[in-house]
Design a protein around this motif. Structure first.
Motif, PDB file in Angstrom:
ATOM      1  N   LYS A  52       0.823  -1.199   0.000  1.00 56.21           N
ATOM      2  CA  LYS A  52       0.000   0.000   0.000  1.00 56.21           C
ATOM      3  C   LYS A  52       0.864   1.259   0.000  1.00 56.21           C
ATOM      4  O   LYS A  52       1.817   1.364   0.768  1.00 56.21           O
ATOM      5  CB  LYS A  52      -0.930   0.015   1.222  1.00 56.21           C
ATOM      6  N   ARG A  53       0.490   2.165  -0.883  1.00 45.09           N
ATOM      7  CA  ARG A  53       1.076   3.503  -0.879  1.00 45.09           C
ATOM      8  C   ARG A  53       0.121   4.425  -0.130  1.00 45.09           C
ATOM      9  O   ARG A  53      -0.967   4.736  -0.609  1.00 45.09           O
ATOM     10  CB  ARG A  53       1.286   3.997  -2.303  1.00 45.09           C
ATOM     11  N   LYS A  54       0.539   4.864   1.054  1.00 47.23           N
ATOM     12  CA  LYS A  54      -0.281   5.747   1.886  1.00 47.23           C
ATOM     13  C   LYS A  54       0.326   7.148   1.834  1.00 47.23           C
ATOM     14  O   LYS A  54       1.496   7.326   2.163  1.00 47.23           O
ATOM     15  CB  LYS A  54      -0.321   5.233   3.324  1.00 47.23           C
ATOM     16  N   GLU A  55      -0.470   8.118   1.436  1.00 47.67           N
ATOM     17  CA  GLU A  55       0.114   9.414   1.086  1.00 47.67           C
ATOM     18  C   GLU A  55      -0.716  10.598   1.570  1.00 47.67           C
ATOM     19  O   GLU A  55      -1.957  10.551   1.587  1.00 47.67           O
ATOM     20  CB  GLU A  55       0.257   9.500  -0.436  1.00 47.67           C
ATOM     21  N   VAL A  56      -0.010  11.661   1.920  1.00 45.61           N
ATOM     22  CA  VAL A  56      -0.594  12.980   2.139  1.00 45.61           C
ATOM     23  C   VAL A  56       0.283  13.966   1.388  1.00 45.61           C
ATOM     24  O   VAL A  56       1.516  13.906   1.467  1.00 45.61           O
ATOM     25  CB  VAL A  56      -0.644  13.358   3.632  1.00 45.61           C
ATOM     26  N   ASN A  57      -0.334  14.877   0.621  1.00 45.53           N
ATOM     27  CA  ASN A  57       0.471  15.905  -0.039  1.00 45.53           C
ATOM     28  C   ASN A  57      -0.276  17.224  -0.075  1.00 45.53           C
ATOM     29  O   ASN A  57      -1.515  17.270  -0.017  1.00 45.53           O
ATOM     30  CB  ASN A  57       0.901  15.464  -1.449  1.00 45.53           C
ATOM     31  N   PHE A  58       0.490  18.301  -0.136  1.00 44.91           N
ATOM     32  CA  PHE A  58      -0.047  19.659  -0.167  1.00 44.91           C
ATOM     33  C   PHE A  58       0.529  20.377  -1.388  1.00 44.91           C
ATOM     34  O   PHE A  58       1.712  20.209  -1.715  1.00 44.91           O
ATOM     35  CB  PHE A  58       0.320  20.420   1.106  1.00 44.91           C
ATOM     36  N   THR A  59      -0.306  21.145  -2.060  1.00 42.02           N
ATOM     37  CA  THR A  59       0.133  21.843  -3.265  1.00 42.02           C
ATOM     38  C   THR A  59      -0.162  23.334  -3.160  1.00 42.02           C
ATOM     39  O   THR A  59      -1.135  23.751  -2.526  1.00 42.02           O
ATOM     40  CB  THR A  59      -0.579  21.285  -4.518  1.00 42.02           C
ATOM     41  N   VAL A  60       0.702  24.105  -3.789  1.00 43.43           N
ATOM     42  CA  VAL A  60       0.514  25.556  -3.920  1.00 43.43           C
ATOM     43  C   VAL A  60       0.866  25.915  -5.352  1.00 43.43           C
ATOM     44  O   VAL A  60       1.910  25.501  -5.863  1.00 43.43           O
ATOM     45  CB  VAL A  60       1.420  26.351  -2.954  1.00 43.43           C
ATOM     46  N   GLU A  61      -0.005  26.661  -6.009  1.00 43.07           N
ATOM     47  CA  GLU A  61       0.330  27.146  -7.347  1.00 43.07           C
ATOM     48  C   GLU A  61      -0.236  28.543  -7.506  1.00 43.07           C
ATOM     49  O   GLU A  61      -1.314  28.866  -6.997  1.00 43.07           O
ATOM     50  CB  GLU A  61      -0.165  26.206  -8.438  1.00 43.07           C
TER      51      GLU A  61
END
Length: 934
Positions: A612-621
Motif C-alpha cells: 500500500k502507498r499511503k500518502e498525504v500531499n499539499f500543493t501551492v500554485e
C-alpha cells in the motif's frame, strides 16, 4: 474463434466509434484536440482546464519549447523544467502514450502535444495497481479543424567522446607488475632489458604495445543524420495528423566491419478523427517503429578493457614473414583473412580471439526491432438522455517483436616465431590456432515478442447548476492482457474506478477518486481491494481580501490524501504458494540404490495482500506580478507499507535448514519504507527593451527511510531500518598499513593476509576482528536533490536557450577491473600512485598485488565518491527568418539552429562520472538543424 471475435469487435469500433461533443468542458484525454493546450491538461482518462487541475500534477507542453530546445528524447531536460519529474523517486513509472501502457522509446518529441507527470495518489489512482509509482502520460498531436499545413526538419550532428579509458602501456605495465610481484615477496617477472625493448617501440609487432582506444581503431566522433515531416489538416467532420521520421547513426569503430556499423530508425504515426454526426465521432491512432542495429560480432569495448597491451600484436605484417620459410609462407597463402592485403590476424594459444580480429573477421549481428500500435476509440455524447452525460470507449492492440540476424565466421590466428638477422627482425615460423570458415549462412535467433490488448470504457457526467455549482463524475473500467516470449500465462490487470468532483464557482474544490483493483498475483481471497483518495482545493485569490491585490494574479492551495493498493512489488506470480522441489539425494548399497528428497523453498500464505502507498500531499500554485512570475510547489509524505518479503527474523530458526536447503518461511506483507520531500517549479518573464528573457527552474527534494527490514543484527549500526532506502553499507577505512608493527597492533582483518600498503579498516564493535560485522552506512546511491535551470533570451530573430541540470547528495562506488586492479589484470592509470615503501606517506592507491586483493577490493568508503554535479545540458541558438521575407512564398516559416548537448560537467569527480568502462563512451553532441513550415 478468439482472434475472430477480436477482429469483429475492432471492425465494430471502426464502424461505430464516437466522440464527445466539443461543447463539454471536459473530454477524453486520449484524442483531445490541440485547442489551447495552455488551458487544457491531460489527466487520467480525461482532460480538464488548468484552473481546475486537482492534486500533484506537472505539465510540459512540448510544442511550445521544441523549436528553441530541439531533441528527440521526450524527457530531455525535464528535471530543469518540471518539479517532481522523477515522480518523487518511488520507482519505475507507468508510461502511457495516448492512455495506453507503452515505452518512451516508442515515441519521439516531434509527435508529442503534452507530457503530464501525475505524481500524487489522487492523480494516479484511477489507473489501479500499476500506477502506484506515478504516471508519465504522453498525449500525441492531432489535427485541427480549419488548420492545414506541413513542416519538415532536417538535422545532422556529431557525437564526440567525453572520455576514454586510460591504461598503462606495455613497458609501464611490466614495471608495475614487477612491483606487485616484489610486494608479494616474489621475484620480478620482467627483466629490465625486456622492458626496454617494449618501451623503444623498435618493432611493435614483436614487442607490441596495443592501445585499443587509439585513433588506429576509433574515429574522433560518429555522425547522426535525421529528418522528419509532419502533416496536418482537418475540417469539422474529419481531421488528421501524420508524421514520418528517419534517423541514421554510425559508430566510433573505424576498421573492418566496424565501418559498417549503423543504427537506423523509421517511425510513422497517423492520428485520424472523424465526426459522424452531432453526437458521434470516432478516432484511430496507428504508430509503427522499425529499427535496426548492425554491429560487428564480439564485444569490442568490453574486451578492449581486458587484454593487456603486450600480450600479442593483433595484426602481423606479411612483409616481415621470412621468404625462405616455406611453412610460414604456406600459412600466409592458406589464410582466408588477409587484412588490407598486408596483415595476418595475430593471437596465441591463450587468446584464440581478440576484439581487433573479431571486428575484421568474425561477422556481424543485425538486431531488428518492429513495433505496431493500433488504437480505436468511441465517444458518445448522451445529452439527449441526460445533459452532460457521455460515454467513452477505447481498445488497443499492440504488437512488437525483435530478433537477431547474424553471420557467424570463424577465423585462424597466428603466433609468430621471431628471429633477429643483420637485416632486422623476421618471422621465421607461424603457429596457427583455429581455422578460417565462412559458411555464408545467416542465422536468426534471440527472437522475442510482446502482445498487448487493452480496453477501457468510462461513463462521464459533467454539468453546471446555477452557473456556480460545477459537478462531474466518472465511472471507468479498464482491463489489460499482455503476453511476452517466455510467459507461461497472460499478464493481466483490471480495475474499476470512480471519480466524483465538485467545485463552487471555480473557487472551492472537492474531489474523491477511488479504484477497485484486481490482481492475479494475489491469492484468490485477496485479489480485490479498494483504493480511496480525496483532494480539497481553495482558490484563495478569489477571496475578497486578495481579489484586488496588485501583485497576486492567482493563488491556489490544495491537499490530497489516499491509499493506493499495488502489486508492483510482487516480482512474480504465485508468491503466496508453497514451492516444493526435488533436491539432495542419498544412496546405499555402494550406490546401487538412490533416493531423492523433496524440499520446500517457501511456505504458503493465503493471506498475502497488496502493498500500500499511503500518502498525504499539499500543493501551492500561483501567478504573480501580472503573470510575470509563476510558481508551483508540492509537499509530500508517503509510506509504502506491506511490501512482500520472506521475513526470516519473524520465524523460529528451525524453519530454515542448510542441508538440504529448506525454508518454510512464507512471503508476508512485512517491509515498509518512507518517502518525503518537496518539489518546486518556477518561471519568470521579463522584457528589457527589445529583449525577452525567461528564466525557469525546477527542484525536487526526496528523502527516504527504510522503516521495517527483515534483520536481527547484534550491532544496531548495521540495521538497514532507519537508513535511506538506497543505503550503501561498507567498511570504514583508516588509511594504509604503514608497516608490520601497524598490522600486529591492529584488529585482525579476516578477508586475506594483509601486508604493509593494504587498506586498514575500523573495528566498529571492538571485538578485535574486522569482518562483515564491521560494515556501516557509508552513503546512498541516489541524490536527494535534483533540478535545474532553463534560460531563454530572445532578441529580434535570434533566440538563445540554455539548460542546466544538477544532482546532489548521492554516492558512487569505484569498482570493477578498471579500479580494482588485481592479479594479472590489465592495469589502468589509477595504479600510478600505488603504495610503495618509498611513497608510503603520499600514496592514494593500495599496494599492487599478484593475488586477488580481496582485503582491498571490497565495498568501503575508500572507494566511495560524491556524485554531486551540475551539467550544462543544452545550449541552442535559433534564427527565425523574418516573415517579411517569406510573405510572397509558399513557405510559412523557416528556422535554422545549432545546438550542443552535455557540454560541461561541474563536479569534483567529473573524471569518474564521465568515464564508461566496458561500454560505448559517453559523448557530447553537436547538432545543426533546419525547419521549414509550409
Amino acid at each position: 474463434m478468439k482472434n475472430l471475435i477480436i477482429k469483429i469487435f475492432l471492425g465494430g469500433l471502426c464502424g461505430s466509434a464516437v466522440s464527445v461533443a466539443t461543447a463539454q468542458t471536459t473530454q477524453t484525454a486520449k484524442h483531445a484536440t490541440n485547442l489551447a493546450t495552455d488551458s487544457i491538461v491531460n489527466v487520467a482518462y480525461r482532460t480538464v482546464q488548468t484552473r481546475d487541475v486537482a492534486g500533484a500534477i506537472s505539465v510540459l507542453n512540448t510544442p511550445h519549447y521544441l523549436d528553441k530546445n530541439y531533441g528527440t528524447y521526450p524527457l530531455e531536460g525535464a528535471d530543469a523544467m518540471v518539479g517532481g519529474s522523477n515522480l518523487w523517486g518511488l520507482g519505475n513509472a507507468l508510461v502511457l502514450i495516448d492512455g495506453e501502457p507503452r515505452s518512451l522509446s516508442d515515441i519521439t518529441t516531434n509527435e508529442i502535444a503534452q507530457i503530464t507527470f501525475l505524481k500524487g495518489a489522487n492523480a494516479v489512482v484511477l489507473y489501479g495497481t500499476r500506477a502506484a509509482n506515478g504516471v508519465i502520460q504522453i498525449t500525441t498531436k492531432r489535427g485541427k479543424a480549419g488548420v492545414h499545413g506541413s513542416s519538415v526538419r532536417v538535422h545532422t550532428g556529431i557525437s564526440e567522446p567525453k572520455s576514454l579509458p586510460h591504461y598503462l602501456n606495455s613497458a609501464n605495465y611490466m614495471s608495475y607488475y614487477n612491483q606487485a610481484s616484489i610486494n608479494d615477496g616474489l621475484p620480478a617477472m620482467y627483466a629490465d632489458s625486456t622492458i626496454r625493448k617494449y618501451a623503444s617501440h623498435s618493432n611493435p609487432y614483436r614487442y607490441p604495445d596495443v592501445d585499443y582506444f587509439s585513433s588506429d581503431y576509433l574515429r574522433k566522433f560518429y555522425s547522426t543524420y535525421s529528418a522528419n515531416a509532419e502533416f496536418t489538416s482537418g475540417t469539422e467532420r474529419a481531421r488528421f495528423y501524420a508524421l514520418a521520421g528517419f534517423q541514421s547513426q554510425n559508430s566510433l569503430l573505424n576498421f573492418g566491419e566496424g565501418k559498417n556499423e549503423r543504427n537506423t530508425r523509421l517511425n510513422l504515426r497517423g492520428n485520424i478523427d472523424l465526426k459522424l454526426n452531432s453526437f458521434i465521432s470516432t478516432y484511430v491512432n496507428v504508430s509503427t517503429v522499425f529499427s535496426t542495429n548492425k554491429r560487428a560480432l564480439g564485444n569490442y569495448w568490453q574486451q578492449a578493457g581486458v587484454l593487456q597491451p603486450q600480450q600479442f600484436a593483433p595484426l602481423l605484417p606479411i612483409s616481415m614473414v621470412s621468404q625462405t620459410s616455406k611453412d610460414a609462407q604456406a600459412a600466409v597463402n592458406g589464410s582466408r583473412n588477409i587484412i588490407d592485403g598486408k596483415y595476418l590476424l595475430g593471437g596465441n594459444q591463450q587468446y584464440l580471439t581478440n576484439p581487433i580480429a573479431d571486428v575484421y573477421a568474425a561477422g556481424y549481428d543485425n538486431f531488428t526491432s518492429r513495433q505496431f500500435q493500433y488504437t480505436n476509440g468511441i465517444d458518445v455524447d448522451l445529452k439527449n438522455l441526460l445533459k452532460g452525460l457521455s460515454l467513452h470507449g477505447q481498445m488497443t492492440v499492440d504488437y512488437s517483436n525483435t530478433y537477431d540476424e547474424t553471420l557467424n565466421n570463424t577465423y585462424a590466428v597466428y603466433a609468430p616465431t621471431w628471429n633477429s638477422f643483420a637485416t632486422g627482425d623476421s618471422i621465421t615460423a607461424l603457429t596457427k590456432y583455429n581455422k578460417d570458415s565462412k559458411p555464408g549462412i545467416q542465422n536468426l535467433g534471440n527472437t522475442w515478442s510482446d502482445q498487448l490488448i487493452d480496453f477501457d470504457i468510462h461513463l462521464d457526467y459533467i454539468n453546471t447548476f446555477k452557473d456556480r455549482h460545477n459537478v462531474s463524475a466518472m465511472l471507468v473500467a479498464d482491463g489489460l492482457r499482455r503476453r511476452q516470449t517466455g510467459d507461461f500465462q497472460y499478464r493481466t490487470n483490471a480495475n474499476i474506478g470512480l471519480q466524483l468532483s465538485y467545485n463552487y464557482n471555480h473557487k472551492y474544490y472537492a474531489d474523491f477518486s477511488g479504484a477497485v483493483v484486481n490482481s492475479t498475483k494475489l491469492p484468490a481471497g485477496k485479489r480485490v481491494a479498494f483504493s480511496p483518495t480525496a483532494n480539497l482545493g481553495w482558490l484563495i485569490s478569489e477571496e475578497g481580501f486578495l481579489k484586488n491585490s496588485s501583485w497576486i494574479d492567482r493563488l491556489k492551495i490544495g491537499a490530497s490524501a489516499g491509499v493506493v493498493n499495488t502489486d508492483l512489488d510482487f516480482n512474480s506470480y504465485y508468491m503466496y504458494d508453497a514451492v516444493y522441489s526435488p533436491t539432495a539425494f542419498y544412496s546405499w548399497s555402494d550406490g546401487t540404490y538412490v533416493s531423492q528428497a523433496t524440499t520446500i523453498s517457501r511456505g504458503e500464505n493465503l493471506n498475502l495482500s497488496y502493498a500500500k502507498r499511503k500518502e498525504v500531499n499539499f500543493t501551492v500554485e500561483g501567478s504573480f506580478f501580472k503573470k510575470k512570475l509563476n510558481l508551483m510547489a508540492n509537499l509530500f509524505a508517503i509510506r509504502k507499507d506491506g511490501v512482500p518479503v520472506q521475513s526470516y527474523s519473524q520465524y523460529p530458526s528451525y524453519f530454515v535448514t542448510s542441508f538440504p536447503v529448506t525454508s518454510f518461511v512464507p512471503y508476508t506483507n512485512f517491509q515498509a519504507d518512507n518517502y518525503h520531500g518537496a518539489d518546486f517549479q518556477l518561471d519568470y518573464h521579463e522584457k528589457v527593451g527589445n529583449v525577452n528573457i525567461t528564466v525557469g527552474g525546477a527542484l525536487t527534494i526526496v528523502k527516504t527511510k527504510a522503516l521495517k527490514r527483515d534483520e536481527l543484527y547484534t550491532d544496531a549500526y548495521r540495521n538497514r531500518a532507519g537508513k535511506p532506502v538506497d543505503a550503501i553499507f561498507g567498511l570504514q577505512n583508516e588509511g594504509f598499513f604503514a608497516d608490520q608493527n601497524d598490522i600486529d597492533t591492529h584488529a585482525a582483518q579476516k578477508f586475506a593476509v594483509v601486508k604493509p600498503g593494504d587498506i586498514k579498516y575500523r573495528d566498529q564493535n571492538g571485538d578485535g576482528i574486522i569482518d562483515e560485522r564491521d560494515e556501516v552506512y557509508i552513503g546512498r546511491w541516489n541524490g536527494t536533490v535534483t533540478g535545474g535551470l532553463n534560460i531563454t533570451v530572445q532578441y529580434k530573430a535570434f533566440s538563445l536557450f540554455v539548460l542546466g541540470t544538477g544532482n546532489f547528495g548521492g554516492t558512487g562506488v569505484k569498482s570493477g577491473s578498471y579500479y580494482w586492479v588485481s592479479g594479472a589484470a590489465k592495469y589502468s592509470d589509477v595504479v600510478r600512485n600505488s603504495w610503495t615503501e618509498a611513497n608510503k606517506n603520499s600514496a592514494d592507491y593500495p599496494r599492487l598485488t599478484t593475488t586477488s586483493g580481496s582485503n582491498n577490493f571490497r565495498t568501503s568508503d575508500f572507494w566511495t565518491y560524491s556524485t554531486n554535479r551540475f551539467n550544462l545540458t543544452k545550449v541552442q541558438l535559433t534564427y527565425t527568418l523574418p516573415q517579411s521575407i517569406l510573405k510572397n512564398s509558399f513557405v510559412k516559416g523557416f528556422k535554422a539552429y545549432i545546438s550542443a548537448n552535455d557540454l560541461l560537467m561541474i563536479a569534483k569527480n567529473k573524471a569518474i562520472m564521465e568515464l564508461n568502462v566496458g561500454s560505448v563512451p559517453q559523448t557530447r553532441f553537436y547538432n545543426f538543424g533546419i525547419k521549414g513550415e509550409f
